[in-house]
Design an enzyme around this catalytic site. Structure first.
Site, PDB file in Angstrom:
ATOM      1  N   SER A   1      10.566   3.843   9.857  1.00 49.29           N
ATOM      2  CA  SER A   1      11.071   3.658  11.310  1.00 49.29           C
ATOM      3  C   SER A   1      11.254   2.081  11.892  1.00 49.29           C
ATOM      4  CB  SER A   1       9.500   3.759  12.205  1.00 49.29           C
ATOM      5  OG  SER A   1       8.542   2.829  11.890  1.00 49.29           O
TER       6      SER A   1
ATOM      7  N   THR B   1       2.052   3.274  14.220  1.00 49.23           N
ATOM      8  CA  THR B   1       1.760   2.482  12.920  1.00 49.23           C
ATOM      9  C   THR B   1       2.778   1.594  12.398  1.00 49.23           C
ATOM     10  OG1 THR B   1       0.716   4.537  12.490  1.00 49.23           O
ATOM     11  CG2 THR B   1       0.627   2.875  10.660  1.00 49.23           C
TER      12      THR B   1
ATOM     13  N   ASP C   1       3.587  -5.025  12.358  1.00 45.09           N
ATOM     14  CA  ASP C   1       4.253  -5.560  11.239  1.00 45.09           C
ATOM     15  C   ASP C   1       5.727  -5.737  11.434  1.00 45.09           C
ATOM     16  OD1 ASP C   1       1.825  -5.420   9.929  1.00 45.09           O
ATOM     17  OD2 ASP C   1       2.307  -3.405   9.052  1.00 45.09           O
TER      18      ASP C   1
ATOM     19  N   ALA D   1       9.860   6.398  16.083  1.00 42.47           N
ATOM     20  CA  ALA D   1      10.135   7.227  14.909  1.00 42.47           C
ATOM     21  C   ALA D   1       8.618   6.968  14.049  1.00 42.47           C
ATOM     22  CB  ALA D   1      11.238   6.769  14.200  1.00 42.47           C
TER      23      ALA D   1
ATOM     24  N   MET E   1       0.741  -1.211   0.033  1.00 43.49           N
ATOM     25  CA  MET E   1      -0.005  -0.058  -0.084  1.00 43.49           C
ATOM     26  C   MET E   1       0.987   1.211   0.208  1.00 43.49           C
ATOM     27  SD  MET E   1      -3.280  -0.958   0.768  1.00 43.49           S
ATOM     28  CE  MET E   1      -3.902  -2.836   1.232  1.00 43.49           C
TER      29      MET E   1
ATOM     30  N   ASN F   1      -3.089  -9.303  17.146  1.00 38.94           N
ATOM     31  CA  ASN F   1      -3.207  -8.147  18.369  1.00 38.94           C
ATOM     32  C   ASN F   1      -4.380  -8.292  19.190  1.00 38.94           C
ATOM     33  OD1 ASN F   1      -5.148  -6.526  17.172  1.00 38.94           O
ATOM     34  ND2 ASN F   1      -3.866  -5.248  16.317  1.00 38.94           N
TER      35      ASN F   1
ATOM     36  N   ASN G   1       9.615  -8.045  20.043  1.00 37.84           N
ATOM     37  CA  ASN G   1       9.215  -6.856  21.104  1.00 37.84           C
ATOM     38  C   ASN G   1      10.247  -5.849  21.046  1.00 37.84           C
ATOM     39  OD1 ASN G   1       6.624  -7.704  21.994  1.00 37.84           O
ATOM     40  ND2 ASN G   1       7.456  -8.417  23.848  1.00 37.84           N
TER      41      ASN G   1
HETATM   42  O1  RIB Z   1      -0.089  -2.106   9.649  1.00 40.00           O
HETATM   43  C1  RIB Z   1       0.282  -0.892   9.286  1.00 40.00           C
HETATM   44  C2  RIB Z   1      -0.112  -0.771   7.743  1.00 40.00           C
HETATM   45  O2  RIB Z   1      -1.415  -0.910   7.589  1.00 40.00           O
HETATM   46  C3  RIB Z   1       0.120   0.519   7.040  1.00 40.00           C
HETATM   47  O3  RIB Z   1       1.305   0.477   6.449  1.00 40.00           O
HETATM   48  C4  RIB Z   1      -0.922   0.656   6.111  1.00 40.00           C
HETATM   49  O4  RIB Z   1      -0.579   0.459   4.646  1.00 40.00           O
HETATM   50  C5  RIB Z   1      -2.043  -0.386   6.508  1.00 40.00           C
HETATM   51  O5  RIB Z   1      -2.051  -1.599   5.588  1.00 40.00           O
HETATM   52 NA    NA Z   2       6.655   3.815  13.668  1.00 43.23          NA
END
Ligand code: RIB
Ligand code: NA
Length: 309
Positions: free
Chosen positions: A297, A252, A256, A291, A12, A186, A282
């Site tokens: 980040s 954010t 991931d 960041a 994305m 999560n 972790n």
């Molecule tokens: O998990 C974070 C991601 O979720 C973002 O990068 C965004 O693209 C969404 O898919």
């Molecule tokens: Na971040």
């Protein structure tokens, strides 16, 4: 040539606005910063694993557009194998509109676009990569049937599978459980899947058991600042793995970063106990929340303490 981590998942373009708070319905508010970044849960996880130093490949679809072309270059810059990244002119590259508040929390709308056109033909073409992987990783930002098929192909070839049911759907096909070596989600995803509230570590222990009952081998439920709960294969009691306190700037993509790191350890040090992999993952994710942005980040091996390797 062996591949360590193969991801079948999403790309994305992240369109990020930082604002004091998240707007309400019908409301316009002033933000103070806007930036565009590379995101998508699949690609994020792949990039994090690659930055920790394993060989990775991404199986995904982007549009035949500016964002898609840039994304392919981003994979190359991060040394991710792009042989199975395809482009379509039927849909645009996936996009995510993200708002981050001053607490570092976010709200996200994704328009999957080209990601939804990844299907069985592309998986067949990528079979040589899937079968020689050590770990295969999938999420839910592509067609769920494509994710399920990829996990099944990996299983048939004795490749370890990690499934991250994100973003969660309440009517998840029950085959996803039986095909997952590690099922990692999560607290809010665990809540949606089990129908029970997951507000603390105790709830997470219970939710992990419920998910394991549905057929996955091991379960990890991440709990943000509280770390995670790990339920290993063939065990009935889960372990709480706390995380060190960090001042969050932007959370954010922290999930991931955690999952990318977990896949790294599974491929690189398969004999390591799962709770130790989670403890280290972790720490990697903890660096990412300090960041702004998602992939921007995510730390590389050279920026992390040697004891993590
Ligand atoms: O998990 C974070 C991601 O979720 C973002 O990068 C965004 O693209 C969404 O898919
Ligand atoms: Na971040």
């Amino acid at each position: 040539k062996a591949l360590d981590v193969v991801v079948v998942g999403s790309c994305m373009t992240d369109l990020v606005s930082q604002a004091p708070r998240l707007p309400k319905a019908g409301e316009t508010i002033h933000g103070h910063k806007f930036f565009i970044g590379f995101g998508g849960k699949g690609a994020n996880q792949c990039i994090q694993a690659a930055r920790l130093g394993v060989k990775t490949a991404m199986i995904c679809k982007v549009g035949k557009d500016f964002f898609g072309n840039n994304y392919i270059q981003n994979f190359k810059d991060n040394e991710v194998l792009t042989d199975f990244v395809s482009q379509t002119s039927d849909e645009a590259t996936g996009a995510a509109s993200i708002i981050v508040n001053k607490e570092g929390e976010n709200a996200i709308v994704i328009v999957a676009g080209a990601n939804m056109l990844l299907g069985k033909e592309e998986l067949q073409e990528a079979l040589p990569a899937i079968r020689r992987a050590k770990v295969l990783l999938c999420q839910l930002e592509i067609n769920p049937q494509t994710s399920l098929q990829a996990l099944q192909m990996a299983r048939e070839h004795k490749v370890k599978t990690v499934f991250n049911p994100a973003p969660a759907i309440s009517d998840l096909d029950c085959n996803f459980y039986t095909v997952s070596d590690v099922f990692c989600c999560n607290e809010s995803e665990a809540e949606l899947l089990t129908g029970c509230s997951v507000a603390d570590v105790e709830d997470a222990h219970r939710a992990a058991q419920e998910l394991q009952k549905r057929g996955c081998s091991a379960v990890i439920i991440t709990l943000g600042s509280q770390g995670c709960v790990v339920l290993k294969a063939q065990e009935s009691k889960s372990i709480h793995v706390p995380a060190a306190a960090v001042t969050a700037v932007d959370t954010t993509g922290a999930g991931d970063s955690f999952i990318g790191a977990l896949a790294f350890y599974m491929a690189d040090q398969p004999a390591m106990p799962l709770e130790e992999m989670a403890r280290r993952a972790n720490q990697v994710a903890g660096v990412s929340v300090r960041a702004v942005g998602t992939q921007t980040s995510f730390p590389s091996k050279r920026n992390l303490p040697a004891e993590l390797f």
